[in-house]
Design a protein around this motif. Structure first.
Motif, PDB file in Angstrom:
ATOM      1  N   LYS A 105       0.830  -1.203   0.000  1.00  0.00           N
ATOM      2  CA  LYS A 105       0.000   0.000   0.000  1.00  0.00           C
ATOM      3  C   LYS A 105       0.864   1.252   0.000  1.00  0.00           C
ATOM      4  CE  LYS A 105      -3.835   2.247   2.388  1.00  0.00           C
ATOM      5  NZ  LYS A 105      -4.777   2.165   3.541  1.00  0.00           N
ATOM      6  N   GLY A 106       1.902   1.250   0.837  1.00  0.00           N
ATOM      7  CA  GLY A 106       2.801   2.401   0.878  1.00  0.00           C
ATOM      8  C   GLY A 106       3.529   2.593  -0.441  1.00  0.00           C
ATOM      9  N   HIS A 107       3.920   1.483  -1.075  1.00  0.00           N
ATOM     10  CA  HIS A 107       4.614   1.587  -2.355  1.00  0.00           C
ATOM     11  C   HIS A 107       3.664   2.063  -3.448  1.00  0.00           C
ATOM     12  CE1 HIS A 107       8.132   0.866  -4.786  1.00  0.00           C
ATOM     13  NE2 HIS A 107       7.401   0.220  -5.685  1.00  0.00           N
ATOM     14  N   GLU A 108       2.422   1.672  -3.358  1.00  0.00           N
ATOM     15  CA  GLU A 108       1.415   2.148  -4.304  1.00  0.00           C
ATOM     16  C   GLU A 108       1.266   3.659  -4.205  1.00  0.00           C
ATOM     17  OE1 GLU A 108      -3.166   1.633  -3.981  1.00  0.00           O
ATOM     18  OE2 GLU A 108      -2.413  -0.115  -5.070  1.00  0.00           O
ATOM     19  N   GLN A 109       1.287   4.178  -2.978  1.00  0.00           N
ATOM     20  CA  GLN A 109       1.224   5.626  -2.781  1.00  0.00           C
ATOM     21  C   GLN A 109       2.443   6.306  -3.389  1.00  0.00           C
ATOM     22  OE1 GLN A 109       0.861   5.691   1.474  1.00  0.00           O
ATOM     23  NE2 GLN A 109      -1.379   5.642   1.439  1.00  0.00           N
ATOM     24  N   HIS A 110       3.594   5.681  -3.266  1.00  0.00           N
ATOM     25  CA  HIS A 110       4.801   6.227  -3.879  1.00  0.00           C
ATOM     26  C   HIS A 110       4.666   6.289  -5.394  1.00  0.00           C
ATOM     27  CE1 HIS A 110       8.906   6.847  -5.126  1.00  0.00           C
ATOM     28  NE2 HIS A 110       8.983   5.625  -5.637  1.00  0.00           N
ATOM     29  N   HIS A 111       4.078   5.274  -5.997  1.00  0.00           N
ATOM     30  CA  HIS A 111       3.894   5.291  -7.446  1.00  0.00           C
ATOM     31  C   HIS A 111       2.903   6.369  -7.880  1.00  0.00           C
ATOM     32  CE1 HIS A 111       6.014   2.046  -9.672  1.00  0.00           C
ATOM     33  NE2 HIS A 111       6.276   1.639  -8.438  1.00  0.00           N
ATOM     34  N   ARG A 112       1.939   6.661  -7.049  1.00  0.00           N
ATOM     35  CA  ARG A 112       0.972   7.703  -7.400  1.00  0.00           C
ATOM     36  C   ARG A 112       1.603   9.087  -7.365  1.00  0.00           C
ATOM     37  NH1 ARG A 112      -4.184   5.575  -3.750  1.00  0.00           N
ATOM     38  NH2 ARG A 112      -4.747   3.786  -5.092  1.00  0.00           N
ATOM     39  N   ASP A 113       2.610   9.263  -6.513  1.00  0.00           N
ATOM     40  CA  ASP A 113       3.276  10.562  -6.397  1.00  0.00           C
ATOM     41  C   ASP A 113       4.774  10.303  -6.176  1.00  0.00           C
ATOM     42  OD1 ASP A 113       3.895  13.196  -6.088  1.00  0.00           O
ATOM     43  OD2 ASP A 113       2.657  13.536  -4.308  1.00  0.00           O
ATOM     44  N   PRO A 114       5.512   9.989  -7.234  1.00  0.00           N
ATOM     45  CA  PRO A 114       6.877   9.455  -7.094  1.00  0.00           C
ATOM     46  C   PRO A 114       7.897  10.377  -6.442  1.00  0.00           C
ATOM     47  CG  PRO A 114       6.002   8.993  -9.281  1.00  0.00           C
ATOM     48  CD  PRO A 114       5.058   9.939  -8.632  1.00  0.00           C
ATOM     49  N   THR A 119       6.472   9.481   1.190  1.00  0.00           N
ATOM     50  CA  THR A 119       6.412   8.023   0.996  1.00  0.00           C
ATOM     51  C   THR A 119       7.673   7.487   0.311  1.00  0.00           C
ATOM     52  OG1 THR A 119       5.238   8.377  -1.111  1.00  0.00           O
ATOM     53  CG2 THR A 119       3.889   8.010   0.849  1.00  0.00           C
ATOM     54  N   MET A 120       8.750   8.233   0.380  1.00  0.00           N
ATOM     55  CA  MET A 120       9.953   7.888  -0.375  1.00  0.00           C
ATOM     56  C   MET A 120      10.762   6.760   0.262  1.00  0.00           C
ATOM     57  SD  MET A 120      11.861   8.640  -3.047  1.00  0.00           S
ATOM     58  CE  MET A 120      11.193  10.239  -3.533  1.00  0.00           C
ATOM     59  N   PHE A 121      10.929   6.783   1.575  1.00  0.00           N
ATOM     60  CA  PHE A 121      11.915   5.925   2.229  1.00  0.00           C
ATOM     61  C   PHE A 121      11.278   4.729   2.939  1.00  0.00           C
ATOM     62  CE2 PHE A 121      13.585  10.313   2.267  1.00  0.00           C
ATOM     63  CZ  PHE A 121      14.715  10.124   1.482  1.00  0.00           C
ATOM     64  N   HIS A 188       8.518   3.506 -13.413  1.00  0.00           N
ATOM     65  CA  HIS A 188       7.429   4.355 -12.935  1.00  0.00           C
ATOM     66  C   HIS A 188       6.537   4.847 -14.055  1.00  0.00           C
ATOM     67  CE1 HIS A 188       7.735   5.243  -8.600  1.00  0.00           C
ATOM     68  NE2 HIS A 188       9.010   4.924  -8.739  1.00  0.00           N
ATOM     69  N   PHE A 189       7.145   5.269 -15.139  1.00  0.00           N
ATOM     70  CA  PHE A 189       6.415   6.047 -16.131  1.00  0.00           C
ATOM     71  C   PHE A 189       6.057   5.285 -17.410  1.00  0.00           C
ATOM     72  CE2 PHE A 189       9.230   9.363 -14.030  1.00  0.00           C
ATOM     73  CZ  PHE A 189       8.285   9.639 -13.049  1.00  0.00           C
ATOM     74  N   ARG A 190       6.473   3.998 -17.487  1.00  0.00           N
ATOM     75  CA  ARG A 190       6.076   3.207 -18.642  1.00  0.00           C
ATOM     76  C   ARG A 190       5.342   1.928 -18.223  1.00  0.00           C
ATOM     77  NH1 ARG A 190       6.887   4.111 -23.831  1.00  0.00           N
ATOM     78  NH2 ARG A 190       6.415   2.398 -25.267  1.00  0.00           N
ATOM     79  N   ASN A 191       5.992   1.090 -17.398  1.00  0.00           N
ATOM     80  CA  ASN A 191       5.328  -0.145 -16.983  1.00  0.00           C
ATOM     81  C   ASN A 191       5.975  -0.658 -15.705  1.00  0.00           C
ATOM     82  OD1 ASN A 191       4.452  -2.963 -16.812  1.00  0.00           O
ATOM     83  ND2 ASN A 191       3.661  -2.652 -18.875  1.00  0.00           N
ATOM     84  N   GLU A 192       5.207  -0.710 -14.637  1.00  0.00           N
ATOM     85  CA  GLU A 192       5.737  -1.059 -13.312  1.00  0.00           C
ATOM     86  C   GLU A 192       6.045  -2.543 -13.143  1.00  0.00           C
ATOM     87  OE1 GLU A 192       1.218  -0.932 -12.998  1.00  0.00           O
ATOM     88  OE2 GLU A 192       2.816   0.195 -13.989  1.00  0.00           O
TER      89      GLU A 192
END
Length: 228
Positions: A105-114, A119-121, A188-192
């Motif tokens: 879930k935390g990593h998903e938040q990072h992908h939404r706002d990289p 949520t970086m660390f 991040h920006f093409r395919n996770e």
């Protein structure tokens, strides 16, 4: 013990906002930002504690060199597996739901706002939970086990620093770093589902997740931004 770890982590993990990685443009800026954020010092303290314990266990020998070399060799594959199966876990099965709650879930938040530093660390609860096990291993296990625990924590620190630096505005200079920088942006920006390595792309090369950019369709859930 679990309650103590959770309570300590909650006190250490101040909610922010902590700004954006894009505000960082130089390596000195990056170092200051890394140390000022509440999360990385917890990991730094864990690495320092493990180093102290290992030094107290006696001199380093040939066995320690072999352990360290083995840890370095497996790091790309551990990183690949954790990134793919845990950080990108889907809550469609009991195991998937457990991984999603703890890290996905935390990593998903990072992908939404990289670039958000909120949520970086790696979170303190993850560091303290794993660090408790690592310290017990270092204290009560063999000296080789203590070396392995130290190497694992150092590998996580390398991941956290490299990941942060890639998302900052610091421009790559070395050819190797530029490759990591570009691959993570593609992730991040093409395919996770591809380009899962951060400190190394060896896992991607060996396991088939390092295709040419245009060979992979843009994922519908990928963050929209230029990859350069």
């Amino acid at each position: 013990m679990t309650r103590v770890v959770v309570a300590t982590a909650a006190r250490l993990d101040r909610p922010g906002p902590h700004g954006r990685a894009t505000q960082v443009t130089t390596l000195p800026d990056a170092a200051r930002c890394f140390l000022r954020h509440p999360r990385p010092p917890v990991l730094l303290g864990t690495v320092g504690s493990l180093a102290t314990v290992r030094l107290a266990r006696g001199r380093f020998g040939r066995a320690d060199v072999l352990v360290a070399a083995s840890m370095v060799a497996t790091q790309p594959f551990v990183e690949w597996a954790v990134h793919r199966e845990i950080l990108h876990a889907q809550p469609t099965s009991p195991i998937g739901r457990a991984f999603y709650r703890t890290a996905g879930k935390g990593h998903e938040q990072h992908h939404r706002d990289p670039t958000s530093l909120d949520t970086m660390f790696v979170r303190p609860q993850e560091v303290l939970g794993g660090g408790t096990i690592a310290l017990a291993t270092a204290v009560f296990g063999s000296p080789g086990a203590a070396t392995a625990a130290l190497c694992a924590a150092a590998g996580l620190l390398a991941y956290d620093w490299t990941h942060f630096l890639i998302h900052s505005s610091y421009q790559p200079r070395s050819k190797m770093y530029r490759r990591h920088w570009r691959n993570h942006r593609l992730h991040h920006f093409r395919n996770e589902r591809y380009w899962l390595g951060v400190t190394s792309n060896i896992g991607d090369i060996v396991l088939g997740t390092n295709p040419p950019r245009d060979a992979v369709a843009i994922s519908p859930t990928a963050t929209r931004a230029p990859t350069r």
